[in-house]
Design an enzyme around this catalytic site. Structure first.
Site, PDB file in Angstrom:
ATOM      1  CG  MET A 125      -2.029  10.049   4.020  1.00 41.02           C
ATOM      2  SD  MET A 125      -3.338  10.875   4.945  1.00 41.02           S
ATOM      3  CE  MET A 125      -3.925   9.540   6.000  1.00 41.02           C
TER       4      MET A 125
ATOM      5  CG  LEU B  70      -3.897   7.457  10.735  1.00 37.44           C
ATOM      6  CD1 LEU B  70      -3.546   6.261   9.856  1.00 37.44           C
ATOM      7  CD2 LEU B  70      -2.655   7.952  11.469  1.00 37.44           C
TER       8      LEU B  70
ATOM      9  CB  SER C 215      -8.698   1.251  12.075  1.00 39.00           C
ATOM     10  OG  SER C 215      -9.584   2.310  12.406  1.00 39.00           O
TER      11      SER C 215
ATOM     12  CG  HIS D 188     -11.566   9.084   7.396  1.00 34.85           C
ATOM     13  ND1 HIS D 188     -10.697   8.484   6.512  1.00 34.85           N
ATOM     14  CD2 HIS D 188     -12.215   8.069   8.027  1.00 34.85           C
ATOM     15  CE1 HIS D 188     -10.799   7.165   6.615  1.00 34.85           C
ATOM     16  NE2 HIS D 188     -11.714   6.882   7.526  1.00 34.85           N
TER      17      HIS D 188
ATOM     18  CE1 TYR E  82     -10.474  -0.255   6.727  1.00 36.44           C
ATOM     19  CE2 TYR E  82     -10.652   0.710   8.918  1.00 36.44           C
ATOM     20  CZ  TYR E  82      -9.905   0.419   7.797  1.00 36.44           C
ATOM     21  OH  TYR E  82      -8.593   0.803   7.736  1.00 36.44           O
TER      22      TYR E  82
ATOM     23  N   GLY F 232       0.815  -1.210   0.000  1.00 41.48           N
ATOM     24  CA  GLY F 232       0.000   0.000   0.000  1.00 41.48           C
ATOM     25  C   GLY F 232       0.846   1.256   0.000  1.00 41.48           C
ATOM     26  CG  HIS F 233       4.443   1.742  -2.552  1.00 44.16           C
ATOM     27  ND1 HIS F 233       3.742   0.796  -3.269  1.00 44.16           N
ATOM     28  CD2 HIS F 233       5.181   2.444  -3.460  1.00 44.16           C
ATOM     29  CE1 HIS F 233       4.049   0.920  -4.552  1.00 44.16           C
ATOM     30  NE2 HIS F 233       4.923   1.897  -4.689  1.00 44.16           N
TER      31      HIS F 233
END
Length: 331
Positions: free
Chosen positions: A18, A170, A111, A183, A140, A14-15
């Site tokens: 964000m 985040l 999370s 978000h 999620y 997932g690079h």
């Protein structure tokens, strides 16, 4: 086994997101140059066979699993099966492949939405599975709980060195500013910027209003993405026995230790943006969890604390947003 060699091969899943991008840059700045990444077009992490081939070919020493399908309340509500199914598939695929090829350590990013809606505040790690989840993000949350439990299970059954970090809310440069999927902080930052930019201003000279979902009374904690990246590096470099001494289940909350109401966040964003206009509440929209503040005592005991103030982080995020505003709107 902890990260010691600057030449160790580190796969950041997932690079391009964000969080993953922040981790990638932070590791490079810390002197780790043997980093591996693949875009979603190059490698579909939901495919266990493709993931296994990748791990066999690359043989990474360490893995940071930052890949996930993410979004705010609206996106979770509209696409529950996708949020549950895609995240379960990614976690099973990557964590199992890491186990099978014998990576030295895997750090899984969860999370704090995994905690019960009415968990004690601040939320300790051992409050997991002690009550019902917040309905608006349960899909999620269930997936992230499953990912952590897979890591914990592999540690208990096979001795795999796997650690789960549970970051609080985040934000930062590279965030999602799409009002359909973002978000709360980036959504309010964009709304406030657009309200200030709208011309002409109101008859009394004030800026256009900003609409805030719900009552604005829920309290949230916000962690700047670069601080999370620093926490990931710190945990990678910490001996396994030290981690499991404070976290027998391998789970560590990552936060700043303080929160504020959404109304107070709105006031701070208005000040950063320079918006002088009213705030209107749409109370037909859900508030979500009443409060989300994490207990950071485990990370405190290991010797790590966040360094970026909320105002400074918002200012840096807003600078990035203004620099990329045109491309974000076109996208």
């Amino acid at each position: 086994m902890r990260l010691q060699s600057k030449n160790a091969k580190i796969y950041v899943a997932g690079h391009r997101g964000m969080v993953g991008r922040g981790i990638w840059h932070h590791l490079r700045e810390a002197g780790y140059t043997n980093l591996v990444g693949r875009t979603s077009d190059e490698l579909d992490l939901r495919d266990p066979h493709a993931s296994r081939r990748f791990f066999e070919d690359e043989q990474p020493d360490f893995v940071v699993l930052a890949a996930a399908r993410v979004g705010g309340i609206l996106a979770n509500d509209r696409y529950p099966a996708d949020f549950l199914g895609d995240n379960l598939a990614i976690e099973q695929s990557v964590i199992q492949a890491a186990h099978e090829v014998g990576v030295e350590r895997l750090v899984f990013l969860g999370s704090t939405c995994i905690y019960p809606k009415h968990a004690p505040q601040p939320m300790p790690e051992d409050s997991l599975l002690t009550g019902p989840l917040e309905p608006t993000n349960q899909w999620y949350a269930v997936a992230k709980i499953a990912g952590h439990k897979l890591c914990e299970g592999l540690h208990r059954q096979h001795g795999d060195d796997m650690v789960t970090l549970m970051p609080t809310n985040l934000y930062g440069p590279g965030d999602d500013f799409d009002l359909e999927t973002s978000h709360v902080l980036p959504a309010l930052l964009r709304k406030t910027h657009e309200a200030k930019s709208r011309k002409p201003s109101r008859p009394d000279g004030s800026d256009a209003p900003v609409t805030l979902w719900g009552s604005g009374e829920p309290k949230r904690e916000f962690l700047y993405v670069d601080d999370l990246a620093d926490a990931v590096r710190f945990v990678l470099e910490t001996p396994e026995e030290e981690i499991h001494e404070v976290a027998p289940d391998g789970m560590l909350n990552v936060g700043v230790g303080e929160d504020l109401s959404i109304n107070d966040l709105m006031t701070l964003i208005q000040d950063v943006v320079g918006h002088h206009g009213p705030v209107e509440h749409d109370e037909s929209k859900p508030d979500g969890t009443p409060r989300k503040l994490v207990d950071t005592s485990r990370m405190d005991a290991l010797g790590w604390t966040a360094q970026t103030s909320l105002r400074n982080g918002i200012e840096q995020t807003y600078d990035w947003y203004r620099e990329h505003e045109e491309e974000l709107i076109e996208a």
